[in-house]
Design a protein around this motif. Sequence first.
Motif, PDB file in Angstrom:
ATOM      1  N   LEU A  50      42.017  89.458  15.698  1.00  0.00           N
ATOM      2  CA  LEU A  50      41.102  88.712  14.829  1.00  0.00           C
ATOM      3  C   LEU A  50      41.814  87.407  14.516  1.00  0.00           C
ATOM      4  N   CYS A  51      41.172  86.276  14.773  1.00  0.00           N
ATOM      5  CA  CYS A  51      41.868  84.994  14.625  1.00  0.00           C
ATOM      6  C   CYS A  51      40.963  83.932  14.012  1.00  0.00           C
ATOM      7  N   ASP A  52      41.460  83.309  12.952  1.00  0.00           N
ATOM      8  CA  ASP A  52      40.780  82.157  12.374  1.00  0.00           C
ATOM      9  C   ASP A  52      40.874  81.002  13.375  1.00  0.00           C
ATOM     10  N   ILE A  53      39.951  80.083  13.315  1.00  0.00           N
ATOM     11  CA  ILE A  53      40.000  78.926  14.222  1.00  0.00           C
ATOM     12  C   ILE A  53      40.883  77.832  13.640  1.00  0.00           C
ATOM     13  N   ASN A  54      40.664  77.481  12.393  1.00  0.00           N
ATOM     14  CA  ASN A  54      41.399  76.382  11.764  1.00  0.00           C
ATOM     15  C   ASN A  54      42.657  76.901  11.087  1.00  0.00           C
ATOM     16  N   ILE A  55      43.707  77.045  11.878  1.00  0.00           N
ATOM     17  CA  ILE A  55      44.993  77.529  11.381  1.00  0.00           C
ATOM     18  C   ILE A  55      46.084  76.540  11.763  1.00  0.00           C
TER      19      ILE A  55
END
Length: 137
Positions: A50-55
Amino acid sequence: MGKILVIEDEPDIREEVMSWLEVEGYAVVGAANGRQGLELIYRERPDLILCDINIPEMDGYSVLIALHSSPDYTHIPFIFLSASADIVSIREGMNLGADGYITKPFTYAEVIAAIELRLGDQEQMQAHIDHLWEFAP
């Protein structure tokens, strides 16, 4: 149950999602930025990401591109978490090979359903492959 990597820079969101997954019986690891996340992918070999885009350090798109640059990791289901619900952001993620896209704010049920769907697909595919090998010469 499988191991899930949560890459999210907001500590409250990361910890909450990780606790949800632990309640469901998953082994969970977390990363606060894309570079850490990529290192954990190589070290921990999660069953789903699971990965946020804006990191920071490496955005989620870059993590997915790096992941798919090695055939050893292309099978890992990758689901984006993002506040960007516009069609362009969703399409970009899917065009890069994401398996899913969950928009923030999200619920416990949405996250668990997306994970179970992807891991279930993966298990069904493996069972089919195993079945085919039974008939291999």
